[in-house]
Every structure is written in C-alpha cells, then in structure tokens.
Design a protein around this motif. Structure first.
Motif, PDB file in Angstrom:
ATOM      1  N   ALA B 331       0.820  -1.211   0.000  1.00 17.45           N
ATOM      2  CA  ALA B 331       0.000   0.000   0.000  1.00 17.45           C
ATOM      3  C   ALA B 331       0.854   1.262   0.000  1.00 17.45           C
ATOM      4  CB  ALA B 331      -0.927  -0.004   1.212  1.00 17.45           C
ATOM      5  N   ALA B 332       2.054   1.165   0.561  1.00 17.11           N
ATOM      6  CA  ALA B 332       2.872   2.368   0.715  1.00 17.11           C
ATOM      7  C   ALA B 332       3.613   2.756  -0.557  1.00 17.11           C
ATOM      8  CB  ALA B 332       3.872   2.168   1.851  1.00 17.11           C
ATOM      9  N   VAL B 333       3.731   1.818  -1.504  1.00 15.88           N
ATOM     10  CA  VAL B 333       4.534   2.117  -2.690  1.00 15.88           C
ATOM     11  C   VAL B 333       3.654   2.189  -3.942  1.00 15.88           C
ATOM     12  CG1 VAL B 333       6.544   0.986  -1.739  1.00 15.88           C
ATOM     13  CG2 VAL B 333       4.981  -0.310  -3.170  1.00 15.88           C
ATOM     14  N   PHE B 342      11.588  -1.091   2.053  1.00 15.35           N
ATOM     15  CA  PHE B 342      10.723  -1.550   3.143  1.00 15.35           C
ATOM     16  C   PHE B 342      10.809  -3.059   3.354  1.00 15.35           C
ATOM     17  CE2 PHE B 342       8.397   2.257   1.518  1.00 15.35           C
ATOM     18  CZ  PHE B 342       8.686   3.065   2.597  1.00 15.35           C
ATOM     19  N   MET B 343      11.314  -3.764   2.338  1.00 11.18           N
ATOM     20  CA  MET B 343      11.389  -5.220   2.448  1.00 11.18           C
ATOM     21  C   MET B 343      12.422  -5.653   3.482  1.00 11.18           C
ATOM     22  SD  MET B 343       9.404  -7.059   0.552  1.00 11.18           S
ATOM     23  CE  MET B 343      10.124  -8.500  -0.207  1.00 11.18           C
ATOM     24  N   SER B 430       8.539   7.899   2.940  1.00 12.87           N
ATOM     25  CA  SER B 430       9.673   7.612   3.824  1.00 12.87           C
ATOM     26  C   SER B 430       9.148   6.941   5.091  1.00 12.87           C
ATOM     27  CB  SER B 430      10.374   8.911   4.189  1.00 12.87           C
ATOM     28  OG  SER B 430       9.484   9.745   4.892  1.00 12.87           O
ATOM     29  N   TYR B 431      10.062   6.429   5.901  1.00 13.24           N
ATOM     30  CA  TYR B 431       9.656   5.815   7.164  1.00 13.24           C
ATOM     31  C   TYR B 431       8.970   6.827   8.074  1.00 13.24           C
ATOM     32  CZ  TYR B 431      11.890   1.342   6.401  1.00 13.24           C
ATOM     33  OH  TYR B 431      12.197   0.114   5.926  1.00 13.24           O
ATOM     34  N   GLY B 435       5.257   6.602   9.805  1.00 10.71           N
ATOM     35  CA  GLY B 435       5.015   6.838  11.233  1.00 10.71           C
ATOM     36  C   GLY B 435       3.838   7.780  11.438  1.00 10.71           C
ATOM     37  N   LYS B 436       3.782   8.809  10.614  1.00 11.26           N
ATOM     38  CA  LYS B 436       2.669   9.765  10.719  1.00 11.26           C
ATOM     39  C   LYS B 436       1.345   9.078  10.415  1.00 11.26           C
ATOM     40  CE  LYS B 436       4.873  14.096   9.491  1.00 11.26           C
ATOM     41  NZ  LYS B 436       5.256  14.745   8.241  1.00 11.26           N
ATOM     42  N   TRP B 437       1.368   8.213   9.403  1.00 13.91           N
ATOM     43  CA  TRP B 437       0.128   7.520   9.010  1.00 13.91           C
ATOM     44  C   TRP B 437      -0.409   6.681  10.150  1.00 13.91           C
ATOM     45  CZ3 TRP B 437       1.355   5.281   3.461  1.00 13.91           C
ATOM     46  CH2 TRP B 437       1.605   6.358   2.602  1.00 13.91           C
TER      47      TRP B 437
END
Lengths: 306, 442
Positions: B331-333, B342-343, B430-431, B435-437
C-alpha cells in the motif's frame, strides 16, 4: 428537500487543511456541480461522502439521517482515479463489484444483461478487461457504478476517456437516471458540461466554499447588465437615443451593420432600452450578455483568492 | 462479513484458476518425484563406474596392502612417477597415487594426480586406507599385534531415552524426526515469503489498476486487506495440500516402477546398509539411511498429531503476521521496484529465524532457542524446529499466545498504513511518513 446535507465539515491532513467548515445542501433530484480548482478539496469532500475517510469535525446527513455505513448501498461512486482488474473477465468483474455493493448475484445478472444489451456490448462478457479499449473500459466502469440504481450518484470527471458520441450516450443516461429519481453530484472542470447538465452548483476554493446555489440564481448574481445590439442606421442616432440610464460601452461597424454594447445602469428593463432604440435605428438582434459558467468560475476564484 | 467472504472468494478463485498456479501445482510434485527417482536411480547404479588408480609406491610396503573395492581398483606401477604421469590415459585411468619415500613419516607427502577435480568419496576412501595401513605398519614396528589392537578397539553408540515415570521403555526421536522439525520450519519460512510477496503484489496491482478507490467505496479498507490475506492463505494451503498428495502419488509410482525393475539390487543394497547401520559405521550419507527407515518407525517416540497441529498453527500464524506487513508495504509504494527499502526490515527477522533454527537443531534446550521460539517474528520457524525435542507445554503456550498477540499488533499497524497508502499516488514515502500515518485519525 436535501438528499445530502453537509454541515460544517472540516478535514485536516498531516500537512494541510483540506476542508474548512464547508456546508453544502444537495437538493433531491438535482444535478449538482461540485466545482473548484485543482487541490481545492473536492476529492476530500467526495471521499468523506463515500465514507472512505471521515471528517475531523462536522456532520453529514443522508436522506434525513446521519450518514451510516449501510448507506453505501444507496450511493454510487465513480472516482477520478478509476480502473478495473485488468486480468479479470468483464462479466465476472461486474458481478463482483455489484455484489460488493450489496446486490444479490441473480439481480446483478439480470440488470447487467439489460445494460450490456442497451450499450451493445454483450460480446464483451467473457473478455478480459485488458482486451478492451480505454473507452470500452470506461463504459463497463460506468455501468458498474450505476447498476445498483443509487439514490445518490457521485461522478468525478465522468467524461474523460469518452469520445464525443459516447460522452453523449453517458450524458443521456445521466439525465434518464435523474428522471427516475436519482440525484447526481458532478465534479468536473469542463464548464460546458456544467452548463448543459447542472441545476445547482457549489464552488470550493482553498478548502472553503465560496459560492453555491441554483444555477439560475448564481447567474443572476453574476449578471453584467450588458446588452448586445445589432442594428442598421447611424451610430450617432443610436448614441442619441440613449438617455442617462444607459451607457454605450462599445460600437463596431461592419458594412452597414453595427454591433453595440450597452450597459444598463439603473436596473431598467430591456424593453425600456428597446423602446428608445426603435425610433432611431433598425434592430437586427438584441440579447443580454449572460456570463458563462467559465467566467463565473474564474471570477469567483479570483475574488476569493483576494 | 458477507463482503469479506466475497473478497476471499475472488482472491482465491482468480489465483487458483491462473495458468501459473496450475503449472506450479503439477510441476512441483513432478520435480519432487523426478528428484526422488533420480536419487533412487543413482543409488541403484552406484556400483557401475569403476575407477582405476595406478599406485607408484616408493616406500615399497604400502601398495600391496591397499585394498581394492568394487568401485576403486588399485594397480601397482613400477614406473617412476614422471613416466606414469607421461603415460597417463584419461580414458582408462582415474588417477595416479604417488607415495614418496617419506610417506610413512609425513602425513602430507602422498599425492593423488587426476585429470579432473577428484571425487570426494574416492579421496576420503584413499585417505582412510592409507591412514589405516600406515598405522598398522607403525603398530607392527612398535611390537603390537593387530589382533591385540582389534580386541582393544571399542565402539560406543549411546542410547538416548527419556525419563518416563511409568517405567515404559521409550526412545527419543533421533536424527530423522529432528529433521522433520527442521523441514517444517523451512517450509513455513518459504511459505511466508512466497505468499507474503503475493499479498504485496496483489495490493500493488489494485493500486496501479486504480480499482482500489472503487472497491473501498463499498467495503472498508480493512475488509479488503483481510479478504486478500485470507484468500491467499487458502491458495497456499490448497497448493500445499495438492503438492503433498501429488508428491506421494508420483514418488510411490516412480519408486515402485523402478524398484520392480531392479528389485534384487535394492534389497541387496538395503541389507548391506542395514548391516552397516547396525555396526554403527557412519560411511553412508544420512539421507540414504533415512530412505531405509520405515515410515511407522520414524514417528515412534513423539506425538505426531501434536506436531501436525502445531505446524498448521505456526504455518498460519506466521503467515498472517508477516502478510499483514507485506500488505502495508504494497500500500505504501507505487510499484514493485519501490518495495526494496521496506522489504529489508521484514526479511531480516525471517532470515534470522532460519539461521537460528540451524543452531537450535543441535542444541534445542538453549536460551537462544527459547527466546527465539517465543518472539513472534521468529517463533513460527524456530518453535517448529524445537517441536520434535518435546519442549515444555508452557513454552508452546507462551509462544502461541505471543504469536497471536504479534499478529494482532502487525495487523493493527498494517491496517493503518494500508488505509492511507492505498489512496496515495505518485509519492515516494519515507519511514517518517509511515510513522505519521500510524497515528493520524482517518
């Protein structure tokens, strides 16, 4: 009566405010144009109505009740970012999406059969989406959106991807749906379709609502009080005919024709103007200059930007 | 609930109907069967190739003592090593064993010349032969009789039995059963990877197709995510089940067909091996011994149902825990090429679990084994490896509870990243953003 009532809705994202105390009433049976420049907050509002996201504050009422998850079965949504599973067969996919909206399989089959016949696409049933052209895919997507006969239909840029012929077919279907009692919210940048279809509009700019109401009222509000007159005769005679309540803005001559632009200063009726002119020149055509939606859009955005 | 079921159905059916699924399902057991068949074939025809080795012996005492076998034949050569090398015929000779004068004194003097990289079995046979004979010569020189030495030599094979208060004489599950634990751990590891990536791909597909917004105007993002995860889990279980059934069918078919042709040889070989096993000689590779043991005897001494139940539990638990994270990545990419960054945090604990499990194999009661079989990110693999060693019930319970908790936790995180990510296009995340999400209100 309003089918949808948006009351003081505010929505913040991590970095910006998408909606700021927006209130909109969507009358039942209307074709409601939701307008605004890119990034104004239209999509955020549409996603809140579809319960994809929730508002930070404010309330939404649907057919008199607070908006609830089960209302998705009465709402149809065609997002701007839309598509279908490329590798799935058309019929199977349409059935899947219809069932997700809460229809029974048999009912969905029945209605799909009707629509596929009407749009002459019966032979597509077993084809994969990726085998269809872009326009054909859009047709499938449109049918899937309206199949459950939603009370409220929300369309975000519905005409992109259609050629003029198919765009007209879709337009006619929208008007048919409205006849049958659906309310349609149309979000688009194409002002000619707004002029053609919409009965009401709301304009959002920079996360605030800046204008709303019935199209005819909005037009009245933006009236320029300018009249375009085409006549035969002398421009001196024409100018002399006008008295203090009218001002000649412009006069152009081609052959023995003149085109004049007259401003009505005191809210006099057009008949008054005609009466004055008839004695001096021969009137060929007479028309009030009414601002197009395009002009209204540009002007209100400019005004609200300050 | 009804809608989740629809999603599960779609995810399952579209994948099971795919050509690649059908091909893989058929090909997997065929490959397995082929492997087993090849293995059986090779072990049946092992004796066919004979390696002739010329021995140039400068010590004068060793060459005559070297014992030829069915496959390795020693031939004495009186020529000097230079001439022998010159006359070497690769078609008939396997190699030249050169034993210089100082072979008896120096362990590094002997040389084996071959055309190609020599076979390990032959090398180790030569080494043991030389060692044994040199030892014997030295013993004789020291005045010790061979027969005296033979009577002194002792061979110990320690029996391992659990303490059983009821007095029954049970046996521990040794090598093979430990192997079962390791193999099931490995399968879980592979399953998590294979099908976790499928979940990720499915999410990316929905995102790039732009169908996701259409769907989540009908169902909650969480329903879509869970429907996909469960649907793919069922695909995995189906494939796994079909593999087992087909593998057993193919393997038994192939082996009976081949054994029928060459049964005498196999029985002969088995008897030979059994003798060796009984003697405690460890010259045969472990896998060959495994093939010998009968199926029922294999499970003696431990609870097969318990292991099977645990396998299914850790199989699903581990998959659910990781696939939620894979879904979040998807979902993030925007495309699969962006998934790399992220993997890594997902692959590391998995690979770690695999590495730890090899250590746990040899020392199942270690602290390392305990902790890694409790931590939910590694427990599905490591606990399965511990399983045949009969870990305390309390360990299993703690491990299972923490796996469930871990699964709930990763799903919670994943759902939050997922619901925001699927509507986000054309943005490198980004990471910090992730985190915000996690914490902003939807």
């Amino acid at each position: 009566m309003s089918i949808l009532s948006i009351r003081n809705v505010t929505k913040n994202y991590a970095t910006h405010k998408a909606l700021d105390e927006v209130s909109i009433e969507v009358p039942e049976g209307s074709v409601f144009g939701l307008l605004g420049p890119n990034g104004a907050g239209k999509t955020s509002l549409i996603r809140i109505i579809n319960q994809i996201t929730g508002p930070d504050s404010g309330e939404i009422y649907f057919m008199g009740n607070k908006l609830l998850p089960e209302h998705v079965a009465s709402i149809g949504y065609l997002p701007e970012e839309r598509g279908l599973y490329k590798k799935m067969e058309v019929g199977e996919q349409a059935l899947y999406l219809a069932q997700l909206k809460g229809m029974s399989r048999s009912e969905a089959v029945k209605r799909l059969r009707y629509w596929f016949e009407k749009f002459e696409m019966k032979s597509w049933w077993k084809k994969k989406i990726e085998e269809l052209s872009k326009g054909m895919q859009q047709k499938v997507q449109f049918i899937v959106t309206i199949l459950h006969e939603p009370k409220l239909l929300i369309l975000d840029e519905p005409f992109t991807g259609f050629d003029p012929i198919n765009a007209n077919i879709i337009k006619d279907e929208l008007l048919n749906l409205r006849e049958k009692g659906s309310t349609i919210i149309l979000s688009t940048h194409r002002m000619e379709s707004v002029e053609e279809l919409c009965t009401h509009i709301a304009l959002i700019n920079k996360s605030k609502k800046v204008l709303d109401g019935a199209v005819k009222d909005v037009r009245k509000q933006f009236r320029t009080n300018l009249y375009e007159v085409e006549y035969k005769g002398t421009s001196i005679g024409f100018a002399n005919a006008l008295w203090a309540g009218f001002e000649l803005i412009d006069n152009k001559q081609t052959d023995d024709h003149h085109f004049a632009l007259v401003k009505n200063l005191n809210n006099a009726s057009p008949n008054d103007l005609l009466k004055l002119l008839i004695n001096e020149v021969e009137i060929l055509s007479f028309k009030e200059r009414i601002p197009g939606m395009n002009d209204i859009f540009i002007e209100s955005v400019k005004n609200s930007n300050g | 609930m009804n809608k989740i079921w629809l999603i599960i159905q779609r995810e399952y059916l579209t994948r099971v109907k795919k050509k690649s699924f059908i091909i893989m399902t058929i090909l997997g057991p065929l490959l397995m069967g082929g492997l087993v068949a090849g293995f059986v074939y090779l072990s049946l025809n092992q004796g066919d190739s004979v390696s002739e080795i010329k021995v140039v012996d400068e010590t004068g005492v060793l060459a005559s003592k070297l014992k030829s076998t069915k496959t390795i034949i020693f031939k004495n050569d009186t020529m000097s090593v230079e001439i022998a090398r010159h006359l070497f015929n690769p078609n008939t000779d396997y190699g030249i064993l050169y034993l210089p004068k100082n072979t008896l004194e120096s362990g590094k003097a002997a040389v084996l010349y071959t055309e190609k990289q020599p076979n390990l079995t032959i090398v180790s046979y030569l080494e043991t032969e030389l060692q044994k004979n040199i030892e014997n010569i030295k013993l004789t020189e020291a005045g010790i009789q061979k027969s005296t030495l033979d009577s002194i030599k002792t061979n110990i094979s320690l029996q391992q039995k659990p303490v059983d208060p009821s007095g029954k004489d049970q046996e521990f599950s040794a090598g093979l059963t430990a192997g079962i634990g390791f193999v099931s751990g490995l399968l879980i590891y592979l399953f998590i990877f294979m099908y976790g990536v499928q979940v990720m791909r499915g999410v990316i597909e929905e995102k790039t197709n732009r169908i996701v917004e259409v769907i989540i105007s009908s169902v909650k993002p969480f329903q879509l995510m869970m429907g996909k995860i469960i649907g793919i889990a069922m695909v995995g279980l189906t494939q796994f089940l079909l593999w087992i059934i087909l593998s057993i069918a193919v393997t038994s078919f192939v082996t009976t067909a081949m054994v029928g042709k060459d049964q005498k040889k196999l029985i002969e070989m088995q008897q030979q091996q059994q003798q060796q096993v009984m003697q405690g000689a460890d010259t045969q590779p472990a896998a060959l011994k495994a093939a010998d043991m009968d199926f029922a005897g294999m499970f003696e001494g431990f609870n097969i149902t318990k292991i099977l139940l645990c396998f299914v539990f850790y199989f699903l638990g581990g998959y659910l825990l990781y696939s939620a994270l894979f879904a979040a990545i998807g979902a993030a990419v925007d495309s699969e090429t962006d998934t790399q960054q992220f993997m890594l945090p997902i692959t590391i604990p998995l690979i770690f679990a695999y590495v730890v499990s090899t250590i746990v194999m040899s020392n199942p009661e270690s602290q390392l084994g305990y902790w890694f079989s409790i931590i939910p990110f590694t427990s599905p693999v490591v606990m399965m490896v511990r399983m045949p060693f009969d870990p305390p019930m309390i360990d299993i319970i703690i491990s299972m509870v923490s796996l469930i908790a871990g699964f709930l936790f990763t799903t919670w995180i994943a759902a939050r990243i997922y619901r925001t990510g699927i509507l986000m296009y054309g943005k490198k995340v980004s990471y910090k953003e992730l985190g915000k999400w996690l914490f902003h209100k939807q």
